[in-house]
Design a protein around this motif. Structure first.
Motif, PDB file in Angstrom:
ATOM      1  N   GLY A 191       0.869  -1.174   0.000  1.00  0.00           N
ATOM      2  CA  GLY A 191       0.000   0.000   0.000  1.00  0.00           C
ATOM      3  C   GLY A 191       0.904   1.221   0.000  1.00  0.00           C
ATOM      4  O   GLY A 191       1.508   1.537   1.016  1.00  0.00           O
ATOM      5  N   GLU A 193       1.650   5.063   0.157  1.00  0.00           N
ATOM      6  CA  GLU A 193       1.030   6.359   0.502  1.00  0.00           C
ATOM      7  C   GLU A 193       1.752   7.441  -0.291  1.00  0.00           C
ATOM      8  O   GLU A 193       2.948   7.633  -0.118  1.00  0.00           O
ATOM      9  CB  GLU A 193       1.172   6.624   2.001  1.00  0.00           C
ATOM     10  N   PRO A 274      -3.992   4.424  -1.318  1.00  0.00           N
ATOM     11  CA  PRO A 274      -4.959   3.423  -1.765  1.00  0.00           C
ATOM     12  C   PRO A 274      -5.024   2.292  -0.743  1.00  0.00           C
ATOM     13  O   PRO A 274      -4.173   2.205   0.144  1.00  0.00           O
ATOM     14  CB  PRO A 274      -4.337   2.906  -3.053  1.00  0.00           C
ATOM     15  N   ILE A 275      -6.004   1.432  -0.869  1.00  0.00           N
ATOM     16  CA  ILE A 275      -5.992   0.190  -0.105  1.00  0.00           C
ATOM     17  C   ILE A 275      -4.941  -0.711  -0.760  1.00  0.00           C
ATOM     18  O   ILE A 275      -4.825  -0.735  -1.989  1.00  0.00           O
ATOM     19  CB  ILE A 275      -7.377  -0.484  -0.135  1.00  0.00           C
ATOM     20  N   PHE A 276      -4.183  -1.413   0.061  1.00  0.00           N
ATOM     21  CA  PHE A 276      -3.069  -2.190  -0.484  1.00  0.00           C
ATOM     22  C   PHE A 276      -3.540  -3.266  -1.463  1.00  0.00           C
ATOM     23  O   PHE A 276      -4.665  -3.740  -1.406  1.00  0.00           O
ATOM     24  CB  PHE A 276      -2.262  -2.820   0.652  1.00  0.00           C
ATOM     25  N   ASN A 322       4.105   0.431   2.357  1.00  0.00           N
ATOM     26  CA  ASN A 322       3.620  -0.531   3.363  1.00  0.00           C
ATOM     27  C   ASN A 322       3.648  -1.912   2.739  1.00  0.00           C
ATOM     28  O   ASN A 322       2.985  -2.145   1.720  1.00  0.00           O
ATOM     29  CB  ASN A 322       2.197  -0.177   3.782  1.00  0.00           C
ATOM     30  N   SER A 324       3.721  -6.270   3.092  1.00  0.00           N
ATOM     31  CA  SER A 324       3.490  -7.485   3.886  1.00  0.00           C
ATOM     32  C   SER A 324       3.481  -8.691   2.967  1.00  0.00           C
ATOM     33  O   SER A 324       3.489  -8.559   1.747  1.00  0.00           O
ATOM     34  CB  SER A 324       2.170  -7.397   4.636  1.00  0.00           C
ATOM     35  N   ASN A 332      -2.133 -13.207   6.419  1.00  0.00           N
ATOM     36  CA  ASN A 332      -0.976 -12.317   6.503  1.00  0.00           C
ATOM     37  C   ASN A 332       0.106 -12.958   7.367  1.00  0.00           C
ATOM     38  O   ASN A 332      -0.100 -13.224   8.548  1.00  0.00           O
ATOM     39  CB  ASN A 332      -1.422 -10.972   7.090  1.00  0.00           C
ATOM     40  N   ASP A 432       3.099   2.210  15.972  1.00  0.00           N
ATOM     41  CA  ASP A 432       3.046   3.024  14.764  1.00  0.00           C
ATOM     42  C   ASP A 432       3.528   4.454  14.963  1.00  0.00           C
ATOM     43  O   ASP A 432       3.502   5.253  14.057  1.00  0.00           O
ATOM     44  CB  ASP A 432       1.592   3.036  14.256  1.00  0.00           C
ATOM     45  N   LYS A 445       2.513  -5.305   9.216  1.00  0.00           N
ATOM     46  CA  LYS A 445       3.189  -4.953   7.960  1.00  0.00           C
ATOM     47  C   LYS A 445       4.394  -4.093   8.300  1.00  0.00           C
ATOM     48  O   LYS A 445       4.507  -3.613   9.433  1.00  0.00           O
ATOM     49  CB  LYS A 445       2.233  -4.171   7.062  1.00  0.00           C
TER      50      LYS A 445
END
Ligand code: ADP
Ligand code: MG
Length: 695
Positions: A191, A193, A274-276, A322, A324, A332, A432, A445
């Protein structure tokens, strides 16, 4: 506004469309190709091409293109229309399987870093069926890979797909050791950013530095920057909000999962996340996002700046990657899980990433190396140029307890036994919060924050996938050979922590103390592109990429050359732009101002009025203009220096960094002082306050 769910991906020839338009036989053959990474059956290609053509023509499309990602960093396309003459002097619309599968663009105008000298100029593009075709500007775009005729990769996509295959293979070996027989594939997800600036187009077009370099080469500090923290997450200005609505709409039509939009720290800075998705889709989508952001901005009278450091004194723009790993069933592998077995597996994957990052700091640094990003990294706003990892205090304490065999905390009395005990729950949120770390574990992730805003995410993920694959392969070798799996697993995790814990740093990555501490730990500190690029082609790196079939030695040397060339060209363009702006705009503006002062002095003297203010100002501006001119001449001399024509590109790049960039900085310093002294009516281009606060 129509319902998003109804038009989402309406311009994508995706699975749903294929299911509807292809026969069962053809559809399942395409599915096989996609899920098993197999080549497309040529007999099937004609049927797919026919369906694509029909679908596209119904949407007003007249042309198709193989859409690829050469080493320029932007995407490339050459449009061919579907028309083909018929017998009656008219045309029919034609698109055959072979045109879908393969294109043959002339490769000679794309960077090849020497590969071209030894091989044919022709290149070919080949459909990557794992990425769906889509319509953009009435053109059917077919995502493709781009290779030389000898088969060497000339793009970012080919090695990315190879690296995904490498990590798939090695991670699956590890999963099998934990008794997982269900998963048949491992994918990496990303994902990205995306940060960017928006500036008014009319103002932008008055600055040659923005036009040619994408960043300002001059500009005094505005009275206000980002110190009030009033922009981050602030309410959107109407023009920006309209832009964001439009961009979401455009991206959704293309099936891009645009999710989050907000104001960033610097004035006029924003972010879109976006969404990964799977790494190759995320890579395509990020390239599309950058392209469409620029296009949509123009519609709103704006320019979208993707440069890493468009303005001094305020934050630059990055692109958080991001990352994973998950099974093809969506599990995951970086999620700690609930059972002891899942926890043990998580710890193994976690330590694999730790070891990979520690052993390949150079590759991560190289993956973000670029003239633009050099201005951002280490600037107390972005991660330092030193690669380290943040795990958060809880997870770090757990690893320490494993390493030392001592109890983790009061709530967990016994030393942890991997594969037997559950990991204590560690809260995701606290992990985070360290924004200064280049590589942070954020719950399930890793967030890699060194990447620059204009970069393709391909390179970073090629490095990440391959280096983690390499470690997982080593781990699998060791564990497969073990008599007692649990014992071997325990020993391996413990040993890996001991050997690689130096890479873990939870403190302030922006501090000077960290620089000193990192040096004590023996971590690499590679401040500039020129410092890190030579490490690309070390024997060790060449052998690792070769081992996993990601790069041949030729391809690595070619990429090294391309990156150096790009750096040199960027610096040269900036230097020439700076010289022109100084000579043709800044110095003449200062002269106009001095003329005005001179006339005023003469007038005042004639009637016997005090001239001390004017003469002092004239003196200062005159001295600074001379200084600016001197630095400009120095810069011009640098550009003319014979070193620039040397065939040794590393030598040229070093000269660019040591001589040209410092001369530019010195010239800028004089120009910025002048900007604050010279009457605004004479200043030849829009200033920072206008650019940053005008929307
Ligand atoms: P923030 O970092 O701003 O707090 P998030 O961490 O929730 O926001 O999300 C940032 C990006 O990470 C988004 O693109 C999101 O889709 C992506 N992301 C979330 N989970 C994963 C995952 N498991 N793998 C890869 N990317 C992910
Ligand atoms: Mg984030």
């Amino acid at each position: 506004m129509p319902n998003v769910a109804e038009y989402f991906a309406e311009n994508v020839f995706n699975d749903a469309v294929m299911k509807q338009m292809l026969s069962d036989e053809v559809y399942s053959s395409v599915q096989q190709t996609i899920s098993n990474n197999q080549p497309l059956d040529p007999t099937v290609a004609d049927a797919v091409a026919a369906a694509m053509k029909e679908w596209a023509i119904a949407r007003g499309v007249t042309h198709y293109t193989h859409w690829f990602q050469p080493m320029t960093g932007v995407t490339a396309e050459k449009h061919d229309s579907f028309i083909s003459p018929d017998k009656n002097g008219g045309v029919i619309m034609e698109f055959r399987g072979k045109e879908l599968i393969k294109g043959e663009p002339d490769a000679s105008s794309f960077p090849s870093g020497g590969l071209r000298a030894t091989f044919e100029a022709r290149g070919y593009t080949a459909w990557d069926p794992t990425s769906f075709a889509f319509i953009k500007d009435n053109v059917l775009c077919i995502p493709t890979v781009f290779c030389s005729y000898g088969g060497q990769s000339l793009d970012k996509k080919t090695p990315l797909l190879r690296s995904m295959r490498a990590i798939d293979k090695q991670a699956l070996r590890v999963l099998r050791l934990f008794g997982n027989t269900r998963a048949t594939g491992i994918v990496t997800n990303v994902g990205p950013e995306q940060e960017y600036f928006l500036v008014d187009k009319q103002l932008h077009d008055k600055r040659r530095d923005l036009i040619f370099c994408g960043r300002t080469l001059f500009g005094a500090r505005p009275p206000k920057g980002q110190e009030l923290d009033d922009h981050y997450f602030g309410a959107l200005k109407p023009r920006v909000a309209a832009f964001m609505t439009d961009i979401d709409h455009e991206l959704w039509k293309l099936g891009v999962l645009a999710k989050t939009e907000h104001n960033e720290v610097a004035p006029a800075q924003h972010e879109l996340a976006p969404i990964f998705s799977t790494t190759n889709i995320a890579t395509d989508h990020n390239q599309l996002t950058m392209e469409i952001m620029k296009k949509v901005a123009a519609r709103h009278g704006l320019v979208c700046l993707l440069h890493e450091k468009p303005f001094e004194n305020v934050n630059g723009s990055g692109k958080h990657n991001n990352w994973s790993l998950s099974t093809n069933y969506g599990k995951n592998l970086l999620d700690p899980g609930d059972s002891p077995a899942e926890n043990a597996q998580f710890l193994l994957f976690l330590t694999a990433v730790i070891k990979a990052v520690d052993e390949h700091q150079d590759l991560l640094r190289i993956s973000v190396a670029d003239a633009g990003n050099d201005h951002r990294l280490g600037g107390n706003e972005a991660p330092p140029a030193i690669v380290s990892m943040f795990l958060g205090s809880e997870l770090t304490a757990i690893l320490e307890s494993i390493e030392s065999g001592t109890p983790y905390s009061e709530c967990h009395i016994e030393p942890l036994k991997i594969g037997v005990d559950n990991l204590p729950v560690f809260p995701r949120d606290t992990t985070d919060r360290n924004r200064t770390s280049p590589f942070a574990f954020t719950g399930n992730k890793f967030e890699f924050r060194m990447l620059g805003s204009s970069a393709s995410i391909a390179c970073t993920n090629i490095m990440l996938n391959t280096m983690v694959a390499d470690v997982l392969g080593e781990f699998a070798d060791e564990l497969e050979a073990a008599d007692d799996f649990n014992e071997a697993l325990n020993a391996l995790i413990k040993r890996t922590i001991t050997e690689h814990k130096r890479i873990i740093f939870n403190g302030d990555g922006y501090s000077d103390e960290w620089q000193a501490e990192a040096e004590r730990r023996g971590l690499l500190n590679l401040p500039s592109t020129v410092d890190c690029l030579p490490l690309y082609i070390t024997e060790e790196n060449i052998s690792m990429f070769g081992r996993h079939g990601v790069f041949t030695p030729d391809e690595m040397h070619s990429r090294y050359e391309i990156l150096l060339e790009k750096y040199i060209k960027n610096v040269k363009i900036e230097a020439l732009t700076a010289v022109d702006m100084i000579n043709q705009e800044i110095v003449p503006a200062c002269q106009k101002f001095m003329l005005q002062l001179t006339q005023l002095i003469a007038g005042k003297q004639a009637i016997g009025v005090d001239i001390s203010l004017e003469s002092e100002r004239l003196n200062t501006v005159s001295k600074l203009t001379v200084e600016l001119d001197t630095q400009c001449k120095r810069l011009s001399d640098c550009i003319e220096n014979p070193v620039i024509d040397s065939r040794d590109s590393l030598e040229v790049a070093k000269f660019c960094r040591n001589e040209i960039l410092t001369a530019m900085a010195d010239a800028r310093s004089a120009a910025d002082k002048l900007e604050l002294m010279v009457s605004k009516e004479f200043w030849p281009f829009p200033t920072y306050d206008e650019l940053l606060f005008n929307i």
